[in-house]
Scaffold this motif. Structure first.
Motif, short mmCIF file in Angstrom:
data_model
loop_
_atom_site.label_atom_id
_atom_site.label_comp_id
_atom_site.label_asym_id
_atom_site.label_seq_id
_atom_site.Cartn_x
_atom_site.Cartn_y
_atom_site.Cartn_z
N GLU A 142 0.84 -1.20 0.00
CA GLU A 142 0.00 0.00 0.00
C GLU A 142 0.87 1.24 0.00
N SER A 143 0.31 2.33 -0.50
CA SER A 143 0.97 3.64 -0.45
C SER A 143 -0.08 4.70 -0.13
N TYR A 144 0.36 5.79 0.46
CA TYR A 144 -0.54 6.84 0.93
C TYR A 144 -0.22 8.15 0.22
N GLU A 145 -1.27 8.83 -0.21
CA GLU A 145 -1.16 10.20 -0.75
C GLU A 145 -2.20 11.03 -0.01
N VAL A 146 -1.77 11.62 1.13
CA VAL A 146 -2.75 12.25 2.03
C VAL A 146 -2.36 13.70 2.29
N ASP A 147 -3.41 14.50 2.48
CA ASP A 147 -3.26 15.90 2.88
C ASP A 147 -3.42 15.97 4.40
N GLU A 148 -2.28 16.13 5.11
CA GLU A 148 -2.31 16.05 6.58
C GLU A 148 -3.05 17.22 7.22
N THR A 149 -3.32 18.28 6.44
CA THR A 149 -4.08 19.40 7.03
C THR A 149 -5.53 19.02 7.30
N LEU A 150 -5.96 17.90 6.71
CA LEU A 150 -7.34 17.46 6.92
C LEU A 150 -7.47 16.52 8.11
N PHE A 151 -6.36 16.19 8.79
CA PHE A 151 -6.41 15.23 9.90
C PHE A 151 -7.36 15.64 11.02
N PRO A 152 -7.44 16.93 11.39
CA PRO A 152 -8.34 17.28 12.51
C PRO A 152 -9.83 17.22 12.13
N CYS A 153 -10.18 17.14 10.85
CA CYS A 153 -11.59 17.13 10.45
C CYS A 153 -12.27 15.85 10.93
N ARG A 154 -13.59 15.90 11.05
CA ARG A 154 -14.34 14.76 11.57
C ARG A 154 -15.02 14.01 10.43
N THR A 155 -15.16 12.70 10.63
CA THR A 155 -15.80 11.85 9.63
C THR A 155 -16.52 10.71 10.32
N LEU A 156 -17.47 10.10 9.60
CA LEU A 156 -18.03 8.85 10.10
C LEU A 156 -16.93 7.80 10.19
N LYS A 157 -16.97 6.95 11.19
CA LYS A 157 -15.92 5.94 11.32
C LYS A 157 -16.20 4.76 10.39
N LEU A 158 -15.08 4.06 10.07
CA LEU A 158 -15.11 2.86 9.24
C LEU A 158 -15.73 3.11 7.86
N VAL A 159 -15.20 4.15 7.17
CA VAL A 159 -15.62 4.37 5.78
C VAL A 159 -14.58 3.86 4.79
N LEU A 160 -13.32 3.66 5.24
CA LEU A 160 -12.27 3.18 4.34
C LEU A 160 -12.09 1.67 4.41
N GLN A 161 -12.11 1.12 5.61
CA GLN A 161 -11.75 -0.28 5.82
C GLN A 161 -12.53 -1.27 4.97
N PRO A 162 -13.88 -1.12 4.79
CA PRO A 162 -14.61 -2.10 3.98
C PRO A 162 -14.10 -2.19 2.53
N PHE A 163 -13.65 -1.05 1.96
CA PHE A 163 -13.21 -1.07 0.57
C PHE A 163 -11.81 -1.68 0.45
N ILE A 164 -10.94 -1.44 1.46
CA ILE A 164 -9.61 -2.07 1.45
C ILE A 164 -9.76 -3.58 1.64
N GLU A 165 -10.67 -3.96 2.53
CA GLU A 165 -10.94 -5.39 2.73
C GLU A 165 -11.45 -6.03 1.44
N ASN A 166 -12.33 -5.34 0.74
CA ASN A 166 -12.88 -5.86 -0.52
C ASN A 166 -11.78 -6.03 -1.56
N ALA A 167 -10.84 -5.05 -1.63
CA ALA A 167 -9.76 -5.12 -2.61
C ALA A 167 -8.84 -6.31 -2.32
N ILE A 168 -8.50 -6.51 -1.03
CA ILE A 168 -7.58 -7.61 -0.67
C ILE A 168 -8.23 -8.95 -0.90
N ASN A 169 -9.48 -9.12 -0.47
CA ASN A 169 -10.14 -10.42 -0.56
C ASN A 169 -10.41 -10.86 -1.99
N HIS A 170 -10.60 -9.90 -2.91
CA HIS A 170 -10.98 -10.27 -4.27
C HIS A 170 -9.83 -10.16 -5.27
N ALA A 171 -8.67 -9.68 -4.84
CA ALA A 171 -7.61 -9.48 -5.82
C ALA A 171 -6.30 -10.16 -5.46
#
Length: 577
Positions: free
Chosen positions: A462-491
């Motif tokens: 894996e590699s990351y391309e992230v804007d660290e200025t957005l780290f303090p912003c709030r988000t719903l939890k567990l929005v990334l993990q299901p898609f990473i899990e889907n990529a690993i399990n099917h590929a």
């Protein structure tokens, strides 16, 4: 003031309230509708009357102008007649000399009058005293008794046609005349004045048919009446006759004003010659039917209001009696007397209310007895909620014990996976909160990937391309993990070379964007539809994330998937910034 009105209304008995409702909802709208209907009908009738009168005036003007143009052509023919000019300017010494002239003049003038029956007379006032006058066709201009006073007013008309006011001919008949100086080919040396006389009755014949029910006047440019139904008004000023001055500076127009004490519609239109046709109709004549209809509506409204008032008095007495019975029984319930029942007959709203009230009193005793049981159940629920808060802490503590045992046994790998698992759950559970920071969401992803690396080793990177200025912003939890899990399990298992997963974080206008991109086998379109629709055989993870985002932020946000079979998949997740 507003509070006083509210208090006054609240304290009114039902009969008073119903009367207010009747007046507000019935009488006032009826009056407004009646006034609006009358005003609309009045304006429409006035507009229609104006259009009719304007059209009538224009038609009259066209007829009169057409006839005046015909008279103008006759005068032009005589004005340019060189033979007539020669006879009128010739010096006559013998009687036999002017016999030929009179023969020509008589034939010419009688012929024109026969061909134009509307012409009452043709006269030439001459300056040549050698030609004898016949008193009809030829008269002397310098004879003050023979020549009208207006003849001398033609000095500066330079041969142009003018129209005179109404005068009397030899037969004491009212006529108007067309006049012009005869100076053909010698403008500075006139040799006479030509007049054509037309009876006023002929002018009136063009307005007679339209004079029924209205007053029509044909006036000259000075405002003098040339023709109308009442012949006694002819030659008088229009303002004098109507007892009011009508402003007619414009060529055409309409006015609503008082004429002879009556409110009237006045319409005027100007002809090319400067004359005007003025039509006057009293408004009472135009609006008679409308006023009659409005009176009938108001009469019907008054009768309806009286009948409604009587009906409201009867209904209010009927309902207030039943309501008083109901309020009396409610007062007993207030004193905790549940044994009495309300006996109101009927199946209307008040009857059903009394029945419901009786059922309510039967249940009150049961509810009072059950209240204690509900209180106990509520306390049990609170206790369960407190107990459920202990379970995550028990999980963290248990994982810590297992990690410590693994270290003691010298198994660093097991210890690492347990630590990642503990951090994953600790961050994702977030003490039951729905929202976490963007930085924590990426931490959850890193812990999850670390656990998967222990399972699949080097089969993906894996590699990351992230804007660290957005780290303090709030988000719903567990929005990334299901898609990473889907990529690993099917590929991962479907290829020999390592799978590359790129995780991006960036802002786009007013949105935070997460992206998960892989270079795996891709997803078929049919399978992608199943994933987004949440079908059980396709799994709920992707559908769950999209639904949670749209429920939290709205339909403008959520998950968008682009996939190409054999090339890879890109998932874009958007939430508000």
């Amino acid at each position: 003031m507003k509070n006083r009105l509210k208090l006054f209304f609240y304290n009114l008995p039902m009969m008073g309230k119903l009367l207010i409702f009747l007046i507000t909802c019935s009488l006032v709208p009826l009056l407004v509708i009646s006034i609006y209907s009358y005003t609309s009908a009045r304006n429409q009738l006035l507009e229609q009357a104006y259009e009719n009168m304007n059209h009538m005036n224009q038609q009259i003007n066209n007829n009169i102008s057409g006839q005046l143009e015909n008279f103008h052509q006759i005068s032009g023919m005589l004005y340019t007649n060189a033979t007539l000019k020669a006879y009128l300017t010739q010096a006559y010494e013998k009687d036999i000399d002017f016999v030929e002239a009179y023969g020509y003049i008589n034939d010419l003038f009688f012929g024109l009058m026969a061909a134009n029956s509307n012409v009452d007379g043709i006269t030439v006032y001459v300056l040549n005293d050698t030609i004898p006058t016949d008193g009809t066709f030829i008269k002397y201009l310098y004879d003050e008794k023979a020549a009208p006073a207006w003849v001398r007013e033609l000095d500066r008309t330079y041969g142009n046609v003018v129209y005179t006011g109404i005068t009397l001919n030899d037969k004491k008949e009212r006529v108007f005349s067309l006049a012009r100086i005869m100076n053909f080919n010698s403008l500075n040396y006139p040799y006479g004045v030509l007049t054509l006389s037309v009876k006023e009755e002929y002018l009136y014949s063009m307005i007679r048919q339209e004079s029924e029910g209205k007053s029509i006047f044909v006036i000259d440019e000075k405002g003098s009446i040339l023709s109308t139904k009442d012949k006694s008004l002819i030659s008088k000023g229009l303002g004098e006759v109507l007892e009011v001055e009508i402003p007619m500076e414009d060529t055409d127009g309409r006015l609503v004003m008082d004429v002879r004490g009556k409110r009237s519609l006045v319409v005027f239109n100007q002809m090319d010659q400067g004359w005007k046709t003025v039509s006057i109709v009293p408004l009472d004549d135009i609006l008679r039917e409308t006023k009659l209809a409005s009176s009938r509506v108001l009469l019907i409204a008054g009768i309806s209001f009286i009948l409604a008032l009587i009906l409201i008095l009867f209904i209010s007495r009927y309902f207030t009696g039943r309501i008083k019975n109901l309020t009396g029984q409610i007062a007993l319930i207030e004193k905790e007397d549940f044994s009495r029942k309300i006996d109101i007959k009927g199946n209307d709203e008040i009857g059903r209310l009394s029945q419901a009230f009786n059922r309510m009193t039967d249940k009150l005793n049961i509810l009072i007895n059950e209240l204690y049981k509900k209180e106990i159940a509520r306390r049990d629920t609170e206790l369960y909620a407190l107990q459920s808060q202990i379970n995550p802490h028990f999980l963290y503590n248990t994982l810590s014990v297992i990690s410590s045992l693994a270290i003691r046994k010298g198994d660093e790998e097991i210890s690492g996976i347990i630590n990642h698992l503990s951090s994953f759950y600790k961050t994702s559970l977030n003490k039951g909160m729905r929202y976490i920071t963007v930085e924590n969401e990426l931490d959850i992803t890193r812990h999850y990937l670390a656990i998967q690396h222990m399972r699949f080793r080097d089969h993906f990177r894996e590699s990351y391309e992230v804007d660290e200025t957005l780290f303090p912003c709030r988000t719903l939890k567990l929005v990334l993990q299901p898609f990473i899990e889907n990529a690993i399990n099917h590929a991962v298992c479907e290829r020999e070379e390592p799978l590359h997963i790129i995780i991006r974080l960036y802002s786009e206008e007013d949105r935070i964007c997460f992206e998960v991109e892989d270079d795996g086998a891709g997803i078929e379109e049919e399978k992608m539809e199943r994933l987004l629709s949440g079908q059980p055989e396709a799994g709920y993870g992707i559908y769950n994330v999209n639904e949670r985002i749209q429920l939290a932020y709205g339909a403008d946000y959520g998950v968008v998937i682009h996939s190409c079979v054999g090339k890879g998949t890109n998932v874009k997740i958007t939430i508000p910034l």
